[in-house]
Scaffold this motif. Structure first.
Motif, short mmCIF file in Angstrom:
data_model
loop_
_atom_site.label_atom_id
_atom_site.label_comp_id
_atom_site.label_asym_id
_atom_site.label_seq_id
_atom_site.Cartn_x
_atom_site.Cartn_y
_atom_site.Cartn_z
N MET A 1 0.87 -1.28 0.00
CA MET A 1 -0.08 -0.08 0.06
C MET A 1 0.87 1.35 0.14
N ILE A 2 1.70 1.23 1.10
CA ILE A 2 2.62 2.39 1.06
C ILE A 2 3.50 2.63 -0.24
N GLU A 3 3.97 1.17 -0.52
CA GLU A 3 4.92 0.89 -1.64
C GLU A 3 4.35 1.67 -2.79
N GLN A 4 3.03 1.45 -3.15
CA GLN A 4 2.56 1.85 -4.37
C GLN A 4 2.25 3.43 -4.22
N LEU A 5 1.92 3.72 -3.02
CA LEU A 5 1.88 5.33 -2.70
C LEU A 5 3.24 6.03 -3.02
N VAL A 16 11.65 9.47 1.17
CA VAL A 16 11.86 9.07 2.58
C VAL A 16 11.31 9.97 3.48
N ILE A 17 10.99 11.29 3.31
CA ILE A 17 10.77 11.87 4.44
C ILE A 17 8.91 11.47 4.55
N LEU A 18 8.52 11.35 3.24
CA LEU A 18 6.94 10.95 3.47
C LEU A 18 6.84 9.85 4.30
N ALA A 19 7.79 8.51 3.94
CA ALA A 19 7.67 7.34 4.74
C ALA A 19 7.97 7.62 6.02
N ALA A 20 8.85 8.62 6.48
CA ALA A 20 9.31 8.84 7.85
C ALA A 20 7.98 9.32 8.60
N VAL A 21 7.45 10.21 7.79
CA VAL A 21 6.29 11.04 8.41
C VAL A 21 5.03 10.03 8.76
N ILE A 22 5.03 9.16 7.63
CA ILE A 22 3.81 7.81 7.95
C ILE A 22 4.39 7.15 9.14
N MET A 23 5.51 6.77 9.13
CA MET A 23 5.82 5.91 10.22
C MET A 23 5.82 6.58 11.60
N LEU A 29 0.08 6.36 16.78
CA LEU A 29 -0.90 5.89 16.67
C LEU A 29 -0.99 4.72 17.51
N HIS A 30 0.03 3.82 17.43
CA HIS A 30 0.31 2.51 17.98
C HIS A 30 0.36 2.65 19.65
N VAL A 31 1.21 3.92 19.99
CA VAL A 31 1.52 4.10 21.28
C VAL A 31 0.13 4.78 22.09
N ALA A 32 -0.67 5.26 21.19
CA ALA A 32 -2.00 6.04 21.81
C ALA A 32 -3.06 4.88 21.86
N TYR A 33 -2.98 3.86 21.09
CA TYR A 33 -3.96 2.64 21.39
C TYR A 33 -3.33 1.48 22.12
N LEU A 34 -1.90 1.46 22.17
CA LEU A 34 -1.35 0.48 23.30
C LEU A 34 -1.93 0.95 24.90
N THR A 35 -1.70 2.22 24.99
CA THR A 35 -2.22 2.74 26.34
C THR A 35 -3.68 2.44 26.50
N PHE B 8 17.72 9.05 10.32
CA PHE B 8 17.60 10.33 11.10
C PHE B 8 16.63 11.33 10.81
N ILE B 9 16.10 11.03 9.64
CA ILE B 9 14.85 11.94 9.36
C ILE B 9 13.91 11.71 10.33
N PHE B 10 13.47 10.08 10.58
CA PHE B 10 12.76 9.74 11.33
C PHE B 10 13.01 10.50 12.85
N ALA B 11 14.06 10.09 13.32
CA ALA B 11 14.51 10.62 14.79
C ALA B 11 14.34 12.05 14.87
N PHE B 12 14.61 12.83 13.70
CA PHE B 12 14.46 14.23 13.90
C PHE B 12 12.77 14.59 13.92
N ILE B 13 11.96 14.10 12.99
CA ILE B 13 10.38 14.16 12.90
C ILE B 13 10.15 13.84 14.58
N LEU B 14 10.56 12.82 15.14
CA LEU B 14 10.02 12.52 16.47
C LEU B 14 10.44 13.55 17.36
N LEU B 15 11.68 14.25 17.26
CA LEU B 15 12.27 15.09 18.23
C LEU B 15 11.39 16.58 17.89
#
Lengths: 331, 117
Positions: A1-5, A16-23, A29-35, B8-15
């Motif tokens: 899904m993400i791959e196609q996107l 990379v930035i987009l993937a990082a934002v999604i991650m 979201l996982h943290v929130a619903y884990l609580t 590093f992008i991931f860590a930066f976004i988190l920060l």
């Protein structure tokens, strides 16, 4: 899904930035619903209902908590050491959460395919104890200091046992790269390392619970004696960041367990359209085990915690490395 | 492009997210400090004495032991990677190393360094 996107976009860095934002979004979201899941599951195990007012079945509870925390006063006591007090929650959060970027969720999807991924995650979990020690020391409060010290000693003790458990995985796979470890598992006779590495898996899981300060080992934040341990003096969003870090740490450790012992993304058969299905199934099961352990076991005494780490888990881990080496030599 | 970029992008976004949350909190929340609120929490009583108290030497000892064992593990990790190439030779080498370490471990145990009383 993400791959196609991602294929729609061609520029590497944007991808990379987009993937990082999604991650990051998915992780939070996982943290929130884990609580939420934790409260709900423990409630059910104790024959209570758990949160059920905000939204259908209480599903919006995490957002309500978040909103509440955003409007809380950020009290900074006068006696604290300001720079360290400010920086500690961020160290904690980044060190606990950043490991997610290294986990291969699917064979074609890993945010950062580093060759020393496993070592990197271990290093991050070691660095995380700085955040806690700094928080405990800079708060200038007795509870915080004691909690921070306990936490520091506990984390470094269990770090050794955990590294030893992962060492035998590295020995079997011959690589630090988490994707390669999963591939090596799929090519091994048992398909997953859980069977040949059963000792390693248990050592790893116990150390992972101790590293995240979860219940049988939650001495650093034992409510009855130390209030909230190292984050006693924190309030508002800074407090929430520590909370976030704890749950993010659980997520990273569970994902690491799935990757190193349970065969990562692989399953007995492929599920069409849902590539991440098997990974998340195993991942949620491990998270459920965390919560299950919390609902089942009472807290250890501190000398028992340290004794378990140094006198049982470390010899067991060493013996396991040794056995693995012998077996690898013979077969 | 470096493979570390994603991490590093991931860590930066988190920060950045953490910083934004704290800033938003500080903008939205009321701030009404008074003397009692700003002292360290000690069950509602005034804190007694200095908090920078001496603590048990054992925490330091655990730190030292950790250093020894962690260096050992750092030494073992590269060995695990090249185990296939080294074969029996590498195994015996590490065996000798581990025996020496085991002696040190048993010594530390018998001296009571691992027991938390």
């Amino acid at each position: 899904m993400i791959e196609q996107l991602l294929n729609l976009l061609n520029i590497e860095i944007v991808k990379v930035i987009l993937a990082a934002v999604i991650m990051v979004a998915v992780t939070l979201l996982h943290v929130a619903y884990l609580t939420y899941a934790e409260r709900k599951i423990i409630a059910r195990m104790q024959q209570r209902l758990g949160p059920n007012r905000v939204g259908p079945r209480g599903l919006l509870q995490p957002f309500a908590d978040m909103l509440k925390l955003i409007f809380k006063e950020d009290v900074i006591p006068k006696a604290v050491d300001k720079p360290t007090f400010w920086v500690a929650p961020f160290i904690s959060l980044v060190c606990a959460g950043a490991g997610v970027a290294l986990i291969p969720i699917w064979k074609n999807f890993v945010l950062s395919n580093i060759n020393v991924g496993l070592l990197f995650i271990l290093a991050l979990s070691g660095l995380g104890s700085y955040g806690i020690l700094l928080a405990g020391w800079s708060s200038n409060s007795r509870y915080a200091l004691l909690g921070g010290l306990r936490e520091g000693a506990q984390v470094i003790s269990y770090e050794i046992a955990m590294s030893l458990a992962l060492l035998s995985v590295v020995l079997m796979a011959g690589s630090f790269n988490l994707g390669d470890i999963v591939n090596a598992q799929l090519n091994s006779p048992f398909k997953i390392y859980l069977i040949p590495q059963i000792i390693g898996f248990f050592v790893f899981m116990i150390s992972a619970v101790a590293e995240c300060n979860r219940t049988p080992f939650d001495l650093p934040e034992a409510e009855q004696e130390l209030v909230a341990g190292y984050f006693t003096e924190y309030s508002g969003m800074r407090f929430a960041l520590f909370y976030l870090a704890e749950y993010a740490g659980m997520i990273v450790m569970s994902a690491l367990a799935v990757t190193c012992f349970l065969g990562g993304w692989a399953g007995p058969f492929d599920i069409p359209y849902i590539p991440f299905f098997w990974f998340f199934l195993k991942f949620y099961f491990i998270l459920f085990c965390y919560i299950w352990i919390r609902a089942t076991l009472p807290r250890y005494r501190y000398d028992q915690v340290m004794g378990l780490g140094w006198k049982i888990l470390i010899p067991l881990g060493l013996a396991n490395v040794f056995l693995t080496a012998i077996f690898k030599l013979i077969f | 492009m470096s493979i570390y970029q994603g991490f590093f992008i991931f860590a930066f976004i988190l920060l950045a997210l953490g910083v934004i949350l704290v800033v938003v909190n500080n903008l939205l929340a009321l701030r009404r400090p008074y003397k009692e609120k700003l002292i360290a929490y000690e069950c509602g009583l005034d804190p007694s004495g200095d908090t920078r108290i001496p603590f048990r030497i054992r925490f330091y000892l655990i730190g030292l032991l950790f250093l020894v064992f962690d260096v050992e593990i750092v030494f073992l990790y590269p060995w695990a990677i090249v185990f296939d190439h080294l074969g029996l030779f590498g195994f015996i080498e590490i065996f000798v190393f581990m025996i020496m370490l085991l002696v040190a471990y048993i010594y530390a145990w018998s001296e009571g360094a691992l027991t938390w009383e």
